[in-house]
Write an enzyme that holds these catalytic residues in place. Structure first.
Site, PDB file in Angstrom:
ATOM      1  N   ARG A  68      14.108  -1.326   7.619  1.00 50.96           N
ATOM      2  CA  ARG A  68      13.344  -0.862   8.776  1.00 50.96           C
ATOM      3  C   ARG A  68      13.596  -1.767   9.970  1.00 50.96           C
ATOM      4  O   ARG A  68      13.617  -2.981   9.841  1.00 50.96           O
ATOM      5  CB  ARG A  68      11.847  -0.848   8.439  1.00 50.96           C
ATOM      6  CG  ARG A  68      11.435   0.423   7.703  1.00 50.96           C
ATOM      7  CD  ARG A  68      10.026   0.387   7.221  1.00 50.96           C
ATOM      8  NE  ARG A  68       9.058  -0.094   8.190  1.00 50.96           N
ATOM      9  CZ  ARG A  68       7.748  -0.084   7.978  1.00 50.96           C
ATOM     10  NH1 ARG A  68       7.267   0.391   6.843  1.00 50.96           N
ATOM     11  NH2 ARG A  68       6.916  -0.536   8.872  1.00 50.96           N
ATOM     12  N   LYS A 103       0.822  -1.217   0.000  1.00 58.94           N
ATOM     13  CA  LYS A 103       0.000   0.000   0.000  1.00 58.94           C
ATOM     14  C   LYS A 103       0.855   1.266   0.000  1.00 58.94           C
ATOM     15  O   LYS A 103       0.462   2.270  -0.578  1.00 58.94           O
ATOM     16  CB  LYS A 103      -1.024  -0.003   1.138  1.00 58.94           C
ATOM     17  CG  LYS A 103      -0.440   0.094   2.508  1.00 58.94           C
ATOM     18  CD  LYS A 103      -1.500   0.051   3.583  1.00 58.94           C
ATOM     19  CE  LYS A 103      -0.874  -0.148   4.944  1.00 58.94           C
ATOM     20  NZ  LYS A 103       0.206   0.749   5.311  1.00 58.94           N
ATOM     21  N   ARG A 139      -6.109   3.009  11.720  1.00 57.64           N
ATOM     22  CA  ARG A 139      -5.777   1.586  11.786  1.00 57.64           C
ATOM     23  C   ARG A 139      -6.639   0.887  12.828  1.00 57.64           C
ATOM     24  O   ARG A 139      -6.608  -0.337  12.920  1.00 57.64           O
ATOM     25  CB  ARG A 139      -4.315   1.434  12.192  1.00 57.64           C
ATOM     26  CG  ARG A 139      -3.398   0.921  11.096  1.00 57.64           C
ATOM     27  CD  ARG A 139      -1.993   0.906  11.654  1.00 57.64           C
ATOM     28  NE  ARG A 139      -1.054   0.113  10.940  1.00 57.64           N
ATOM     29  CZ  ARG A 139      -0.141   0.581  10.095  1.00 57.64           C
ATOM     30  NH1 ARG A 139      -0.111   1.839   9.785  1.00 57.64           N
ATOM     31  NH2 ARG A 139       0.735  -0.222   9.559  1.00 57.64           N
ATOM     32  N   ARG A 171       3.020  -8.434  13.549  1.00 57.69           N
ATOM     33  CA  ARG A 171       2.330  -7.253  12.999  1.00 57.69           C
ATOM     34  C   ARG A 171       1.087  -7.644  12.216  1.00 57.69           C
ATOM     35  O   ARG A 171       0.083  -6.929  12.246  1.00 57.69           O
ATOM     36  CB  ARG A 171       3.296  -6.440  12.121  1.00 57.69           C
ATOM     37  CG  ARG A 171       4.151  -5.504  12.961  1.00 57.69           C
ATOM     38  CD  ARG A 171       5.442  -5.126  12.277  1.00 57.69           C
ATOM     39  NE  ARG A 171       5.263  -4.388  11.048  1.00 57.69           N
ATOM     40  CZ  ARG A 171       6.195  -4.307  10.095  1.00 57.69           C
ATOM     41  NH1 ARG A 171       7.328  -4.953  10.231  1.00 57.69           N
ATOM     42  NH2 ARG A 171       5.978  -3.607   9.024  1.00 57.69           N
ATOM     43  N   ARG A 192      12.409  -5.445   1.552  1.00 59.22           N
ATOM     44  CA  ARG A 192      12.135  -4.001   1.539  1.00 59.22           C
ATOM     45  C   ARG A 192      13.328  -3.188   2.034  1.00 59.22           C
ATOM     46  O   ARG A 192      13.972  -3.532   3.009  1.00 59.22           O
ATOM     47  CB  ARG A 192      10.915  -3.730   2.442  1.00 59.22           C
ATOM     48  CG  ARG A 192      10.559  -2.260   2.533  1.00 59.22           C
ATOM     49  CD  ARG A 192       9.143  -2.045   2.897  1.00 59.22           C
ATOM     50  NE  ARG A 192       8.783  -2.465   4.246  1.00 59.22           N
ATOM     51  CZ  ARG A 192       7.544  -2.429   4.703  1.00 59.22           C
ATOM     52  NH1 ARG A 192       6.567  -2.017   3.941  1.00 59.22           N
ATOM     53  NH2 ARG A 192       7.277  -2.820   5.932  1.00 59.22           N
TER      54      ARG A 192
HETATM   55  P1  AMP Z   1       3.801   1.396   8.466  1.00 58.95           P
HETATM   56  O1  AMP Z   1       4.907   2.217   7.903  1.00 58.95           O
HETATM   57  O2  AMP Z   1       2.452   1.838   8.019  1.00 58.95           O
HETATM   58  O3  AMP Z   1       4.025  -0.086   8.277  1.00 58.95           O
HETATM   59  O4  AMP Z   1       3.836   1.645  10.065  1.00 58.95           O
HETATM   60  C1  AMP Z   1       4.977   1.282  10.833  1.00 58.95           C
HETATM   61  C2  AMP Z   1       4.623   1.191  12.295  1.00 58.95           C
HETATM   62  O5  AMP Z   1       4.189   2.473  12.775  1.00 58.95           O
HETATM   63  C3  AMP Z   1       3.467   0.258  12.633  1.00 58.95           C
HETATM   64  O6  AMP Z   1       3.860  -1.097  12.750  1.00 58.95           O
HETATM   65  C4  AMP Z   1       3.018   0.841  13.977  1.00 58.95           C
HETATM   66  O7  AMP Z   1       3.897   0.483  15.015  1.00 58.95           O
HETATM   67  C5  AMP Z   1       3.156   2.336  13.730  1.00 58.95           C
HETATM   68  N1  AMP Z   1       1.911   2.906  13.137  1.00 58.95           N
HETATM   69  C6  AMP Z   1       1.734   3.332  11.860  1.00 58.95           C
HETATM   70  N2  AMP Z   1       0.489   3.794  11.668  1.00 58.95           N
HETATM   71  C7  AMP Z   1      -0.146   3.643  12.851  1.00 58.95           C
HETATM   72  C8  AMP Z   1      -1.469   3.904  13.308  1.00 58.95           C
HETATM   73  N3  AMP Z   1      -2.417   4.431  12.494  1.00 58.95           N
HETATM   74  N4  AMP Z   1      -1.781   3.608  14.580  1.00 58.95           N
HETATM   75  C9  AMP Z   1      -0.861   3.106  15.424  1.00 58.95           C
HETATM   76  N5  AMP Z   1       0.397   2.818  15.076  1.00 58.95           N
HETATM   77  C10 AMP Z   1       0.775   3.079  13.800  1.00 58.95           C
END
Ligand code: AMP
Length: 215
Positions: A156, A13, A88, A167, A123
């Site tokens: 990451r 995404k 989320r 996750r 990634r």
């Molecule tokens: P992402 O880059 O979208 O995979 O997000 C990386 C990490 O950031 C996630 O695994 C969460 O720990 C945190 N995170 C991102 N978006 C949210 C959200 N909307 N609510 C809570 N934690 C978030």
């Protein structure tokens, strides 16, 4: 155009968000990128947040909602935006409802566990810009180096195999009620909700997405 992208980690995404934001000329607001920038400060609070992210857990609803609200209040978001990774949880969707912003599309990305693991393991990210690469599917011109700045790419810290499964489970637990919520919003005509299978190539997913957004 105001769009929300929902999807487990590794569904692609983030990549689609970059493409779609460019196509519609709207800012790409990534919750994960905003958090990763926030923790660069390296103070006690940032370390706490980094720890939560590294453990594959979600940060506090109120905290992330306030960061997103601040971002959406900026001028460039007034006529449209693409929100990647927010809301989320149902609680975050309820925060957003209070902001009274009309959302046009909510797109859910789904993919098999095999696809997700392959995507996450390969990634690479340019932390400052949020640019995403993949060692096999989207390699940089020079291995380990961002194409635009010449800076180093990172893996990451939350992209470990152990973490991926955690996750995904966390995602499923928190997202089922959220998906139900948007399905109801669709029935009441508040939003267009669509699910896209993201097991294919970037190009094919993008084609499906374009069709979905143009209907
Ligand atoms: P992402 O880059 O979208 O995979 O997000 C990386 C990490 O950031 C996630 O695994 C969460 O720990 C945190 N995170 C991102 N978006 C949210 C959200 N909307 N609510 C809570 N934690 C978030």
């Amino acid at each position: 155009m105001r769009i929300i992208f929902i999807g487990a980690p590794g569904t692609g995404k983030g990549t689609q968000a970059t493409l779609t934001a460019n196509e519609y000329n709207i800012p790409n607001v990534s919750a994960g990128d905003i958090l990763r920038h926030t923790i660069l400060k390296n103070d006690t609070f940032s370390k706490k947040i980094k720890n939560i992210i590294d453990q594959g857990q979600l940060v506090d609803d109120e905290f992330i909602s306030s960061l997103i609200k601040q971002r959406l209040e900026q001028k460039d978001c007034h006529t449209g935006f693409l929100l990647d990774g927010f809301p989320r949880t149902l609680s975050q969707a309820n925060f957003m409802k209070q902001w009274k912003i009309k959302i046009d599309y909510v797109i859910e990305f789904t993919a098999s566990l095999q696809t997700i693991i392959e995507r996450i393991k390969g990634r690479r990210i340019h932390l400052k810009s949020g640019r995403i690469y993949h060692i096999k599917f989207k390699p940089p011109k020079i291995e380990g180096i961002d194409d635009f700045t010449g800076q180093q790419l990172d893996i990451r810290t939350d992209d470990t195999e152990d973490n991926i499964k955690k996750r995904i489970l966390e995602y499923q637990k928190m997202t089922i009620p959220l998906i139900e919520y948007y399905k109801k919003e669709q029935i009441t005509g508040n939003v267009n909700f669509l699910t896209i299978n993201a097991d294919n190539s970037t190009l094919e997913i993008n084609k499906k997405l374009k069709n979905a957004l143009n209907t």
